[in-house]
Design a protein around this motif. Structure first.
Motif, PDB file in Angstrom:
ATOM      1  N   ILE A 198       0.865  -1.188   0.000  1.00  0.00           N
ATOM      2  CA  ILE A 198       0.000   0.000   0.000  1.00  0.00           C
ATOM      3  C   ILE A 198       0.894   1.227   0.000  1.00  0.00           C
ATOM      4  CG2 ILE A 198      -1.811   1.298   1.198  1.00  0.00           C
ATOM      5  CD1 ILE A 198      -2.699  -1.250   2.531  1.00  0.00           C
ATOM      6  N   GLY A 199       0.724   2.082  -0.994  1.00  0.00           N
ATOM      7  CA  GLY A 199       1.527   3.306  -1.077  1.00  0.00           C
ATOM      8  C   GLY A 199       3.016   3.009  -1.027  1.00  0.00           C
ATOM      9  N   GLY A 200       3.424   1.912  -1.626  1.00  0.00           N
ATOM     10  CA  GLY A 200       4.849   1.561  -1.698  1.00  0.00           C
ATOM     11  C   GLY A 200       5.352   0.829  -0.458  1.00  0.00           C
ATOM     12  N   THR A 201       4.514   0.625   0.552  1.00  0.00           N
ATOM     13  CA  THR A 201       4.949  -0.085   1.768  1.00  0.00           C
ATOM     14  C   THR A 201       4.436  -1.514   1.743  1.00  0.00           C
ATOM     15  OG1 THR A 201       4.884   1.969   3.024  1.00  0.00           O
ATOM     16  CG2 THR A 201       4.864  -0.067   4.311  1.00  0.00           C
ATOM     17  N   ARG A 202       5.360  -2.438   2.002  1.00  0.00           N
ATOM     18  CA  ARG A 202       5.007  -3.861   2.003  1.00  0.00           C
ATOM     19  C   ARG A 202       4.394  -4.219   3.361  1.00  0.00           C
ATOM     20  NH1 ARG A 202       3.757  -7.573  -1.305  1.00  0.00           N
ATOM     21  NH2 ARG A 202       4.339  -9.684  -0.715  1.00  0.00           N
ATOM     22  N   ILE A 203       3.240  -4.857   3.342  1.00  0.00           N
ATOM     23  CA  ILE A 203       2.599  -5.274   4.598  1.00  0.00           C
ATOM     24  C   ILE A 203       2.352  -6.777   4.523  1.00  0.00           C
ATOM     25  CG2 ILE A 203       0.578  -4.995   6.093  1.00  0.00           C
ATOM     26  CD1 ILE A 203       0.336  -2.160   4.655  1.00  0.00           C
ATOM     27  N   GLU A 204       2.882  -7.499   5.530  1.00  0.00           N
ATOM     28  CA  GLU A 204       2.716  -8.961   5.506  1.00  0.00           C
ATOM     29  C   GLU A 204       1.327  -9.358   5.972  1.00  0.00           C
ATOM     30  OE1 GLU A 204       5.761 -10.480   8.080  1.00  0.00           O
ATOM     31  OE2 GLU A 204       7.257  -9.304   6.977  1.00  0.00           O
ATOM     32  N   LYS A 205       0.874 -10.500   5.465  1.00  0.00           N
ATOM     33  CA  LYS A 205      -0.408 -11.077   5.890  1.00  0.00           C
ATOM     34  C   LYS A 205      -0.478 -11.129   7.431  1.00  0.00           C
ATOM     35  CE  LYS A 205      -2.987 -15.411   4.974  1.00  0.00           C
ATOM     36  NZ  LYS A 205      -3.642 -15.657   6.148  1.00  0.00           N
ATOM     37  N   ASP A 206      -1.653 -10.820   7.982  1.00  0.00           N
ATOM     38  CA  ASP A 206      -1.946 -10.873   9.418  1.00  0.00           C
ATOM     39  C   ASP A 206      -1.325  -9.736  10.246  1.00  0.00           C
ATOM     40  OD1 ASP A 206      -3.473 -13.110   9.016  1.00  0.00           O
ATOM     41  OD2 ASP A 206      -1.865 -14.516   9.498  1.00  0.00           O
ATOM     42  N   ARG A 207      -0.584  -8.829   9.595  1.00  0.00           N
ATOM     43  CA  ARG A 207      -0.065  -7.686  10.363  1.00  0.00           C
ATOM     44  C   ARG A 207      -1.175  -6.672  10.577  1.00  0.00           C
ATOM     45  NH1 ARG A 207       5.617  -6.949  10.448  1.00  0.00           N
ATOM     46  NH2 ARG A 207       5.181  -5.164  11.765  1.00  0.00           N
ATOM     47  N   MET A 208      -1.157  -6.013  11.737  1.00  0.00           N
ATOM     48  CA  MET A 208      -2.158  -4.962  11.983  1.00  0.00           C
ATOM     49  C   MET A 208      -1.620  -3.632  11.466  1.00  0.00           C
ATOM     50  SD  MET A 208      -4.134  -3.834  15.428  1.00  0.00           S
ATOM     51  CE  MET A 208      -5.424  -5.041  15.373  1.00  0.00           C
ATOM     52  N   VAL A 209      -2.506  -2.893  10.814  1.00  0.00           N
ATOM     53  CA  VAL A 209      -2.122  -1.588  10.257  1.00  0.00           C
ATOM     54  C   VAL A 209      -3.029  -0.531  10.882  1.00  0.00           C
ATOM     55  CG1 VAL A 209      -1.978  -0.230   8.135  1.00  0.00           C
ATOM     56  CG2 VAL A 209      -1.508  -2.683   8.075  1.00  0.00           C
ATOM     57  N   HIS A 210      -2.437   0.572  11.351  1.00  0.00           N
ATOM     58  CA  HIS A 210      -3.242   1.650  11.921  1.00  0.00           C
ATOM     59  C   HIS A 210      -3.251   2.838  10.962  1.00  0.00           C
ATOM     60  CE1 HIS A 210      -3.353  -0.498  15.675  1.00  0.00           C
ATOM     61  NE2 HIS A 210      -2.038  -0.521  15.747  1.00  0.00           N
ATOM     62  N   LEU A 211      -4.434   3.266  10.579  1.00  0.00           N
ATOM     63  CA  LEU A 211      -4.555   4.502   9.805  1.00  0.00           C
ATOM     64  C   LEU A 211      -4.634   5.651  10.803  1.00  0.00           C
ATOM     65  CD1 LEU A 211      -5.257   6.279   7.300  1.00  0.00           C
ATOM     66  CD2 LEU A 211      -7.644   5.778   7.800  1.00  0.00           C
ATOM     67  N   MET A 212      -3.699   6.588  10.729  1.00  0.00           N
ATOM     68  CA  MET A 212      -3.700   7.727  11.646  1.00  0.00           C
ATOM     69  C   MET A 212      -4.572   8.825  11.021  1.00  0.00           C
ATOM     70  SD  MET A 212      -1.912   6.085  13.741  1.00  0.00           S
ATOM     71  CE  MET A 212      -1.705   7.196  15.122  1.00  0.00           C
ATOM     72  N   VAL A 213      -5.804   8.913  11.504  1.00  0.00           N
ATOM     73  CA  VAL A 213      -6.815   9.765  10.870  1.00  0.00           C
ATOM     74  C   VAL A 213      -6.413  11.242  10.880  1.00  0.00           C
ATOM     75  CG1 VAL A 213      -9.253  10.453  10.945  1.00  0.00           C
ATOM     76  CG2 VAL A 213      -8.598   8.145  11.579  1.00  0.00           C
ATOM     77  N   GLY A 214      -5.842  11.686  12.009  1.00  0.00           N
ATOM     78  CA  GLY A 214      -5.458  13.105  12.112  1.00  0.00           C
ATOM     79  C   GLY A 214      -4.458  13.483  11.035  1.00  0.00           C
ATOM     80  N   VAL A 215      -3.503  12.597  10.776  1.00  0.00           N
ATOM     81  CA  VAL A 215      -2.476  12.871   9.755  1.00  0.00           C
ATOM     82  C   VAL A 215      -3.128  12.888   8.369  1.00  0.00           C
ATOM     83  CG1 VAL A 215      -0.327  12.063   8.729  1.00  0.00           C
ATOM     84  CG2 VAL A 215      -0.695  11.815  11.184  1.00  0.00           C
ATOM     85  N   ALA A 216      -3.999  11.891   8.112  1.00  0.00           N
ATOM     86  CA  ALA A 216      -4.660  11.831   6.796  1.00  0.00           C
ATOM     87  C   ALA A 216      -5.503  13.086   6.553  1.00  0.00           C
ATOM     88  CB  ALA A 216      -5.551  10.580   6.730  1.00  0.00           C
ATOM     89  N   ASN A 217      -6.169  13.566   7.620  1.00  0.00           N
ATOM     90  CA  ASN A 217      -7.025  14.744   7.476  1.00  0.00           C
ATOM     91  C   ASN A 217      -6.233  16.042   7.321  1.00  0.00           C
ATOM     92  OD1 ASN A 217      -9.349  13.266   7.627  1.00  0.00           O
ATOM     93  ND2 ASN A 217      -9.853  13.817   9.731  1.00  0.00           N
ATOM     94  N   HIS A 218      -4.916  15.965   7.545  1.00  0.00           N
ATOM     95  CA  HIS A 218      -4.073  17.164   7.372  1.00  0.00           C
ATOM     96  C   HIS A 218      -3.040  16.935   6.268  1.00  0.00           C
ATOM     97  CE1 HIS A 218      -5.240  19.667  10.979  1.00  0.00           C
ATOM     98  NE2 HIS A 218      -5.929  18.564  11.116  1.00  0.00           N
TER      99      HIS A 218
END
Ligand code: HEM
Length: 296
Positions: A198-218
């Motif tokens: 996602i967006g050039g970052t490799r994420i392995e199966k079963d890893r938890m990913v946190h979307l930081m909403v404040g950063v996305a909104n800014h």
């Protein structure tokens, strides 16, 4: 929404009656008097819960939320566990009561709908209990934070507040900008179902990913001058998430905020924030525990 608009307006008016009375004796806490009460009364009335239960339910909701924090301490998790047990007991009993005495409330309607889809009564009761618990837990804190942030941010931008007084039709845009500028919920989490990029970052199966909403909104790639609070901005934000888990209660939260703001502009033109808000020390779910206000 149409069926509860009138009662939300009535709750907002009653809360502002009380606020106006208390303001005669000096500064008061807007957060506990109004911001926490309006969402609790709205969701409580919609689910047809007894008003005498509201103080306990609010306290349990505040404690339960620690489970959803990024790095909860052991004592916070213990508080959350205790609250979860009490909430489970409360909402399971509610489902049983609505089974015995069905009405026109949402829990009774969910039971009727699920009974037509699923023969196993226990499975239906479990599903409806979880739904009622989720809908309740998602409502009071998040919306209370939105209401207090709205009053705080507009008091910090008096010219925009003045502009809104003569452009009341833009109140919903102002609510969206408050949601973008300081989202009540700052973390949305997912577990990767497969290896992903996602967006050039490799994420392995079963890893938890946190979307930081404040950063996305800014995000400066998405918003012009993201650090500027501007009620005229037509903000598209991630504060209610996106996709299939998009917030079910977004229309209710928006309705409460617009109703309250419109009543405040009409009834308390001299209301001022007396001190910056006091925030609970949290990362995921913002909570304003105190917002002192003066004036009428
Ligand atoms: C300003 C107030 C609110 C904010 C910021 C907010 C935020 C959110 C967010 C970010 C999610 C998605 C979580 C995810 O994607 O994992 C969500 C889901 C949800 N919200 Fe809200 N919420 C608010 C008010 C409410 C209210 C008032 C209710 C109930 C009437 C509610 C009920 C729900 C439910 C049931 C879900 C789960 C939807 C699903 O998973 O399909 N929310 N909310």
């Amino acid at each position: 929404m149409a069926s509860i608009t009138h009662s939300i307006e009535a709750h907002a008016e009653r809360l502002l009656d009380r606020l106006t009375d208390e303001l005669r004796d000096g500064p008061v806490d807007f957060s506990s008097l109004v911001s926490e009460e309006l969402p609790m009364r709205s969701i409580g009335e919609w689910l047809q819960l007894p008003p005498s239960d509201y103080p306990l339910l609010l306290a349990l909701a505040h404690d339960q939320v620690f489970t959803q924090e990024l790095l909860p301490s052991a004592s916070q998790l213990a508080l959350s566990d205790t609250a979860t047990v009490q909430l489970e007991f409360y909402f399971r009993a509610l489902v049983q009561e609505r089974r015995k005495f069905p009405g026109d409330d949402p829990v009774s309607k969910w039971l009727r709908t699920w009974d037509e889809l699923e023969a196993d009564r226990e499975a239906v009761d479990e599903t409806v209990y979880l739904l009622a618990l989720l809908v309740f837990l998602a409502a009071p804190e998040t919306t209370a934070t939105l209401l207090s942030s709205m009053v705080w941010l507009l008091s910090e931008h008096p010219r925009q507040l003045g502009w809104l007084r003569v452009h009341e039709e833009c109140i919903p845009d102002a609510v969206e900008e408050v949601l973008r500028y300081d989202s009540p919920n700052h973390i949305i989490s997912r577990i990767a179902p497969d290896d992903l990029t996602i967006g050039g970052t490799r994420i392995e199966k079963d890893r938890m990913v946190h979307l930081m909403v404040g950063v996305a909104n800014h995000d400066p790639a998405h918003f012009v001058d993201p650090e500027v609070f501007d009620v005229r901005r037509k903000a598209s934000h991630l504060s209610f998430s996106g996709g299939i888990h998009y917030c079910l209660g977004a229309p209710l939260a928006r309705l409460e905020a617009s109703t309250l703001l419109s009543a405040l502009l009409r009834r308390l033109p001299g209301l001022q924030v007396a001190a910056p808000p006091v925030y609970a020390p949290r990362v995921g779910f913002r909570r304003i525990v105190e917002l002192r206000v003066v004036g009428t």
